[in-house]
Motif scaffolding. Structure first.
Motif, short mmCIF file in Angstrom:
data_model
loop_
_atom_site.label_atom_id
_atom_site.label_comp_id
_atom_site.label_asym_id
_atom_site.label_seq_id
_atom_site.Cartn_x
_atom_site.Cartn_y
_atom_site.Cartn_z
N SER A 1 0.62 -1.23 0.55
CA SER A 1 -0.28 -0.40 0.00
C SER A 1 0.90 0.69 -0.59
O SER A 1 0.31 2.47 -0.82
N LEU A 2 2.02 1.01 0.73
CA LEU A 2 3.25 2.07 0.73
C LEU A 2 3.65 2.18 -0.78
O LEU A 2 4.04 3.44 -0.71
N LYS A 3 4.02 1.07 -0.87
CA LYS A 3 5.13 0.57 -2.28
C LYS A 3 3.85 2.21 -3.58
O LYS A 3 4.85 2.93 -3.98
N ARG A 4 2.32 1.97 -3.73
CA ARG A 4 2.24 2.61 -4.34
C ARG A 4 2.45 3.76 -4.33
O ARG A 4 2.51 4.66 -5.36
N ALA A 5 2.29 4.40 -3.19
CA ALA A 5 1.50 6.11 -2.99
C ALA A 5 3.69 6.28 -2.80
O ALA A 5 3.23 7.38 -3.37
N GLY A 6 4.57 5.45 -3.14
CA GLY A 6 5.83 5.66 -3.53
C GLY A 6 6.18 5.72 -4.25
O GLY A 6 6.68 7.57 -4.51
N ALA A 7 5.54 5.01 -5.40
CA ALA A 7 6.15 5.42 -6.44
C ALA A 7 5.23 6.79 -7.30
O ALA A 7 5.77 7.24 -8.05
N ARG B 1 1.38 22.43 -3.96
CA ARG B 1 0.14 21.97 -4.54
C ARG B 1 0.74 20.50 -4.68
O ARG B 1 -0.05 19.99 -3.73
N ILE B 2 1.86 19.96 -5.00
CA ILE B 2 2.45 18.62 -4.71
C ILE B 2 2.27 17.77 -3.91
O ILE B 2 1.61 16.72 -3.27
N PHE B 3 3.54 19.29 -3.13
CA PHE B 3 3.30 19.06 -1.29
C PHE B 3 2.48 18.76 -0.56
O PHE B 3 1.65 17.19 0.08
N GLY B 4 1.04 19.60 -0.47
CA GLY B 4 0.34 19.70 0.29
C GLY B 4 -0.41 18.19 -0.67
O GLY B 4 -1.41 17.65 0.44
N LEU B 5 -0.64 17.92 -1.81
CA LEU B 5 -1.67 16.67 -1.74
C LEU B 5 -0.87 15.62 -1.09
O LEU B 5 -0.90 14.33 -0.57
N TRP B 6 0.25 15.24 -0.88
CA TRP B 6 1.26 14.22 -0.67
C TRP B 6 1.40 14.12 0.66
O TRP B 6 1.17 13.18 0.89
N ALA B 7 1.42 14.90 1.16
CA ALA B 7 0.80 14.77 2.77
C ALA B 7 -0.56 14.85 2.68
O ALA B 7 -0.11 14.30 4.01
N TYR B 8 -1.65 15.17 2.57
CA TYR B 8 -2.96 14.53 2.57
C TYR B 8 -2.54 12.75 2.75
O TYR B 8 -3.17 12.40 3.38
N VAL B 9 -2.23 12.10 1.24
CA VAL B 9 -1.96 10.71 1.73
C VAL B 9 -1.49 10.20 2.41
O VAL B 9 -1.50 9.69 3.31
N ALA B 10 0.16 10.98 2.66
CA ALA B 10 1.05 10.56 3.85
C ALA B 10 0.49 10.50 5.33
O ALA B 10 0.06 9.74 5.96
N ALA B 11 -0.81 11.61 5.55
CA ALA B 11 -1.83 11.67 6.72
C ALA B 11 -2.75 10.69 6.97
O ALA B 11 -3.00 10.42 8.01
N TRP B 12 -3.56 9.79 6.04
CA TRP B 12 -3.92 9.27 5.89
C TRP B 12 -3.25 8.20 5.92
O TRP B 12 -4.27 7.02 7.16
N MET B 13 -2.45 8.08 5.29
CA MET B 13 -0.86 6.75 5.93
C MET B 13 -0.85 6.05 6.99
O MET B 13 -1.24 5.38 8.14
N LEU B 14 -0.70 7.64 7.38
CA LEU B 14 -0.01 7.70 9.52
C LEU B 14 -1.81 6.92 9.95
O LEU B 14 -1.36 6.61 11.27
N TRP B 15 -2.98 8.27 10.10
CA TRP B 15 -4.02 7.98 10.15
C TRP B 15 -4.34 5.92 10.63
O TRP B 15 -4.92 5.46 11.37
N ARG B 16 -5.02 5.01 9.27
CA ARG B 16 -4.84 3.97 8.85
C ARG B 16 -4.26 3.24 10.03
O ARG B 16 -4.26 2.12 9.56
N GLY B 17 -2.60 3.85 10.81
CA GLY B 17 -2.01 2.25 10.92
C GLY B 17 -0.81 1.53 9.98
O GLY B 17 -0.22 1.37 10.24
N HIS B 18 -0.97 2.61 8.69
CA HIS B 18 0.07 1.39 7.27
C HIS B 18 1.40 2.72 7.71
O HIS B 18 2.57 1.78 7.01
N ILE B 19 1.56 3.29 8.76
CA ILE B 19 2.87 3.60 8.62
C ILE B 19 3.30 3.60 9.88
O ILE B 19 2.80 3.95 11.68
N GLY B 20 4.67 2.43 10.49
CA GLY B 20 4.84 2.31 11.94
C GLY B 20 6.48 2.33 11.36
O GLY B 20 7.55 1.46 10.66
N ALA B 21 7.70 2.00 12.85
CA ALA B 21 8.69 2.53 12.22
C ALA B 21 9.51 0.74 12.70
O ALA B 21 10.27 0.10 12.54
N ALA B 22 8.20 0.11 12.96
CA ALA B 22 8.55 -1.59 13.20
C ALA B 22 8.96 -2.17 11.20
O ALA B 22 9.20 -3.39 11.11
N TRP B 23 8.73 -1.24 10.51
CA TRP B 23 8.29 -2.03 9.35
C TRP B 23 10.06 -2.38 8.60
O TRP B 23 10.62 -0.99 9.37
#
Length: 201
Positions: free
Chosen positions: A122-128, A179-201
């Protein structure tokens, strides 16, 4: 409507706070791209909120990992440059500060997006997508410096001309970057909120 899709699955308070502040920072950044009025206090507040969020985001991504640290350092350099612009710099220096801001903001997104590529699918797609979005403006800056006239076609010509002491007549490139930063930040915030981001990975 199923509200469970909006509920947080973040495992730490830091991730929840990071998601909320990243969303707020993204919203303020995007909103401010729609006005040319100085609004220095609001712009500085948006940068302060986004800086706090970037720190929390980097903590969750794993601050000990080089890509995450590199992204955070680049973001802070970008924020410092934009604060200088908001406080007021001499006209002949404006282009240089804004070029520094735009370049390092895109570098921050690039480093963090590459870090996403090392995570789950899920993060790889956002990363690409983030890598492609960040590379566009970076390539525009490099090509605009090397090939005479190319900057105008890529939307960075006015900014590059202003770095040589000319008047900054078009803020379009800086607006695009924000605007690129703002849109990217929305995606990153969603990933944080939904628990897809954690230092354990």
């Amino acid at each position: 409507m199923n509200m469970s899709i909006l509920s947080s699955r973040a495992q730490t308070l830091n991730a929840k706070v990071g998601a909320v502040t990243l969303t707020l920072g993204a919203f303020m950044t995007l909103a401010l791209t729609h006005t040319t009025i100085a609004l220095a206090p609001l712009r500085i507040l948006a940068l302060a909120i986004a800086s706090f969020a970037a720190w929390a985001f980097s903590d969750e991504m794993g601050i000990r990992k080089p890509l995450n640290r590199a992204g955070l350092v680049c973001f802070f350099i970008a924020a410092a440059a934009k604060i200088q612009v908001a406080l007021g710099v001499e006209e002949h220096l404006m282009g240089r500060y804004l070029l520094l801001y735009a370049a390092f903001l895109m570098l921050a997104i690039l480093f963090w997006s590459v870090a996403f590529l090392h995570r789950q699918s899920s993060l790889k797609r956002a990363g690409a997508v983030g890598v492609l979005a960040a590379l566009g403006p970076i390539v525009a800056i490099v090509v605009g410096h090397i090939i005479v006239g190319a900057g105008a076609a890529l939307g960075v010509g006015s900014l590059l001309a202003a770095t040589q002491g000319g008047a900054l007549t078009d803020m379009g490139f800086v607006t695009l970057v924000e605007r690129i930063f703002g849109l990217w930040a929305y995606v990153a915030a969603w990933m944080l909120w939904r628990g897809h981001i954690g230092a354990a990975w």
